[in-house]
Write an enzyme that holds these catalytic residues in place. Structure first.
Site, PDB file in Angstrom:
ATOM      1  N   SER A  61       3.105   9.895   0.920  1.00 19.09           N
ATOM      2  CA  SER A  61       3.575   9.028   0.586  1.00 19.09           C
ATOM      3  C   SER A  61       5.218   9.538   0.361  1.00 19.09           C
ATOM      4  O   SER A  61       5.762  10.293  -0.034  1.00 19.09           O
ATOM      5  CB  SER A  61       4.095   8.760  -1.141  1.00 19.09           C
TER       6      SER A  61
ATOM      7  N   ARG B 273       4.950  11.017 -11.019  1.00 21.32           N
ATOM      8  CA  ARG B 273       5.688  12.385 -10.286  1.00 21.32           C
ATOM      9  C   ARG B 273       6.320  12.434  -9.888  1.00 21.32           C
ATOM     10  O   ARG B 273       7.936  12.774  -9.641  1.00 21.32           O
ATOM     11  CB  ARG B 273       5.951  11.197  -8.336  1.00 21.32           C
TER      12      ARG B 273
ATOM     13  N   GLU C 284      10.289  10.151  -2.598  1.00 19.62           N
ATOM     14  CA  GLU C 284       9.034  10.875  -3.011  1.00 19.62           C
ATOM     15  C   GLU C 284       9.686  12.779  -2.787  1.00 19.62           C
ATOM     16  O   GLU C 284       9.320  14.248  -3.204  1.00 19.62           O
ATOM     17  CB  GLU C 284       7.609  11.009  -3.433  1.00 19.62           C
TER      18      GLU C 284
HETATM   19  N1  EPU Z   1       0.356  -2.125   0.501  1.00 22.11           N
HETATM   20  C1  EPU Z   1       1.131  -2.767   1.502  1.00 22.11           C
HETATM   21  N2  EPU Z   1       1.106  -2.701   2.534  1.00 22.11           N
HETATM   22  C2  EPU Z   1       0.641  -1.640   3.096  1.00 22.11           C
HETATM   23  C3  EPU Z   1       0.010   0.148   2.051  1.00 22.11           C
HETATM   24  C4  EPU Z   1       0.084  -1.183   0.874  1.00 22.11           C
HETATM   25  O1  EPU Z   1       0.577  -4.033   0.995  1.00 22.11           O
HETATM   26  O2  EPU Z   1       1.676  -0.789   3.895  1.00 22.11           O
HETATM   27  C5  EPU Z   1      -0.567  -2.538  -0.469  1.00 22.11           C
HETATM   28  C6  EPU Z   1      -2.219  -2.186  -1.046  1.00 22.11           C
HETATM   29  O3  EPU Z   1      -2.807  -3.178  -0.682  1.00 22.11           O
HETATM   30  C7  EPU Z   1      -1.877  -2.322  -2.372  1.00 22.11           C
HETATM   31  C8  EPU Z   1      -0.929  -1.612  -3.185  1.00 22.11           C
HETATM   32  O4  EPU Z   1       0.226  -1.592  -1.636  1.00 22.11           O
HETATM   33  O5  EPU Z   1      -1.982  -3.702  -2.762  1.00 22.11           O
HETATM   34  C9  EPU Z   1      -1.397  -0.072  -3.440  1.00 22.11           C
HETATM   35  O6  EPU Z   1      -1.184   0.427  -1.760  1.00 22.11           O
HETATM   36  P1  EPU Z   1      -2.831   1.710  -2.037  1.00 22.11           P
HETATM   37  O7  EPU Z   1      -3.335   1.332  -3.154  1.00 22.11           O
HETATM   38  O8  EPU Z   1      -2.652   2.306  -0.886  1.00 22.11           O
HETATM   39  O9  EPU Z   1      -1.473   2.959  -3.128  1.00 22.11           O
HETATM   40  P2  EPU Z   1       0.169   3.211  -2.746  1.00 22.11           P
HETATM   41  O10 EPU Z   1       0.559   2.835  -4.178  1.00 22.11           O
HETATM   42  O11 EPU Z   1       0.684   2.496  -2.273  1.00 22.11           O
HETATM   43  C10 EPU Z   1       0.005   5.202  -3.864  1.00 22.11           C
HETATM   44  C11 EPU Z   1       0.416   7.217  -4.155  1.00 22.11           C
HETATM   45  C12 EPU Z   1      -0.590   7.625  -2.716  1.00 22.11           C
HETATM   46  C13 EPU Z   1      -2.227   7.315  -3.497  1.00 22.11           C
HETATM   47  C14 EPU Z   1      -2.580   5.445  -3.398  1.00 22.11           C
HETATM   48  C15 EPU Z   1      -4.229   5.832  -3.953  1.00 22.11           C
HETATM   49  C16 EPU Z   1       2.454   7.129  -4.562  1.00 22.11           C
HETATM   50  C17 EPU Z   1       3.261   6.731  -4.422  1.00 22.11           C
HETATM   51  N3  EPU Z   1       1.596   7.165  -3.278  1.00 22.11           N
HETATM   52  O12 EPU Z   1       0.064   4.803  -2.896  1.00 22.11           O
HETATM   53  O13 EPU Z   1      -0.251   8.839  -3.363  1.00 22.11           O
HETATM   54  O14 EPU Z   1      -2.974   7.686  -2.766  1.00 22.11           O
HETATM   55  O15 EPU Z   1      -1.667   5.193  -4.483  1.00 22.11           O
HETATM   56  O16 EPU Z   1      -4.268   6.228  -5.366  1.00 22.11           O
HETATM   57  O17 EPU Z   1       2.831   6.882  -6.168  1.00 22.11           O
HETATM   58  C18 EPU Z   1       0.656  10.577  -2.161  1.00 22.11           C
HETATM   59  O18 EPU Z   1       1.491  11.087  -3.082  1.00 22.11           O
HETATM   60  O19 EPU Z   1       0.694  11.022  -0.619  1.00 22.11           O
HETATM   61  C19 EPU Z   1       0.041   9.226  -1.890  1.00 22.11           C
HETATM   62  C20 EPU Z   1      -0.744   9.478  -0.466  1.00 22.11           C
END
Ligand code: EPU
Length: 351
Positions: free
Chosen positions: A250, A168, A346
């Protein structure tokens, strides 16, 4: 249209948070030539005003009315610059909607961006933010970025390796912030569909399309359109639709910490999600930290933490930028107190 200038322009439709703010001037241009002409005019008549270039406003938080000129690109066009048996180089106008280009690329048999499907925003903004999802970052397929200096109208080209890309992150977001308008992005895409299925939930989501693949293997009959559909399905299930509820995806970055910090936290929270992030570094899941701090689904006035993905802050209706900022600070404070981690937004705050 070549350029369109509006005074006292409402920005509500131009930021996905749906914040009601105004810009002193809003200038929409549809080509490099019309941008240059407009910039020259601005230098003569409004040189004292700040400028802000926006895309679809999907990563912005307006904290009040913008006292300067908001620039917006309607510079479209998709041009095949060259191809080999394996790859294509495609130049795309920065004002194209990124997801429309991804759909177009798949239709033409140009692959590599399927996992970025449905991320809101324009192509130029995608190159600035280095958008990423489900194991792919847009910098993986960027060849070159072209921009025009807002101060003197001069043109500049950056090869991918000169864009300072990281998670990012880019030079356009840091040292060059506010200095250039991105006009074109050239992508290097593959003619061979080589799906990236490293993201955990993806294989599961793809099961509906395939009956021929043993668990954990890349389905043999998987097509790029099916992968796109699966990605769209995952996003729709977890993330709020900005057309229905204001949000900017995010809100926070996933924090990257030293290995020792992660190991210490894992003693108390062995179930904490964590991912290797290069030499001695570990990436933590901000959504998990926020949920554990008790914020998932909670509101503060008209702003709330989304109830299906705690990384997303939403406008429940009528929130101001300050309402969202207040919630952001409350979440940061609690995550800091509980885990000793400072979450970095972000989203770009616009004062
Ligand atoms: N998790 C929780 N609670 C929540 C959300 C997530 O426990 O409310 C846990 C999930 O269970 C998982 C981990 O956190 O173990 C990661 O969650 P997830 O795979 O949903 O992805 P993320 O890291 O929360 C990132 C990006 C998203 C992208 C997803 C999938 C960033 C800041 N965000 O989210 O990007 O869609 O991975 O690759 O890196 C965006 O930038 O707007 C965006 C949505």
């Amino acid at each position: 249209m070549r350029t369109e200038l509006t005074y006292d322009a409402p920005l509500m439709e131009l930021n996905t948070f749906g914040i009601q703010a105004k810009a002193r001037m809003l200038l929409t241009y549809d080509s490099e030539a019309s941008l240059r002409e407009a910039l020259s005019d601005i230098r003569h008549h409004h040189s004292n005003l700040p400028m802000l270039h926006i895309g679809c406003g999907s990563n912005l938080l307006f904290l009040g009315d913008y006292p300067g000129i908001v620039l917006r690109s309607a510079n479209r066009g998709i041009r095949l610059l060259g191809e080999t048996t394996d790859e294509v180089l495609v130049e795309v106008g920065a004002g194209e909607v990124c997801d429309d280009f991804i759909a177009h690329a798949i239709r033409n048999g140009w692959y590599g961006m399927e996992n970025l499907s449905l991320i809101p925003g324009q192509v130029g903004a995608a190159a600035v933010q280095n958008i990423g999802a489900y194991g792919v970052e847009v910098c993986d397929v960027i060849h070159e970025v072209k921009g025009i200096s807002l101060s003197d109208g001069s043109e500049r080209l950056w090869k991918r390796d000169d864009c300072g890309y990281g998670y990012r992150q880019s030079i356009f977001k840091s040292e060059l912030w506010g200095k250039y308008a991105i006009t074109y992005v050239t992508f290097r895409l593959s003619k061979h569909f080589n799906p990236n299925l490293q993201y955990g939930g993806l294989r599961k989501a793809l099961e509906q399309f395939t009956s021929d693949s043993p668990q954990g293997e890349c389905p043999k009959t998987l097509g790029a359109l099916q992968l796109r559909e699966a990605i769209i399905g995952i996003r729709r299930a977890k993330l709020p639709d900005p057309k229905k509820q204001g949000n900017a995806g995010s809100f926070f970055k996933n924090p990257v910490v030293g290995k020792e910090v992660a190991e210490q936290l894992l003693v108390d929270y062995p179930e904490m999600p964590h991912y290797p992030a290069g030499e001695g570094k570990v990436k933590l899941a901000a959504g998990w930290l926020i949920e554990q701090a008790g914020w998932k689904g909670r509101s503060l006035g008209p702003a709330a933490v989304h109830d299906r993905q705690a990384l997303v802050l939403v406008n429940k209706g009528g929130a101001t930028g300050s309402d969202i900022q207040r919630l952001c600070e409350a979440v940061r404070k609690d995550v800091g107190t509980r885990f000793g981690i400072d979450l970095e937004p972000e989203v770009n705050f616009i004062i």
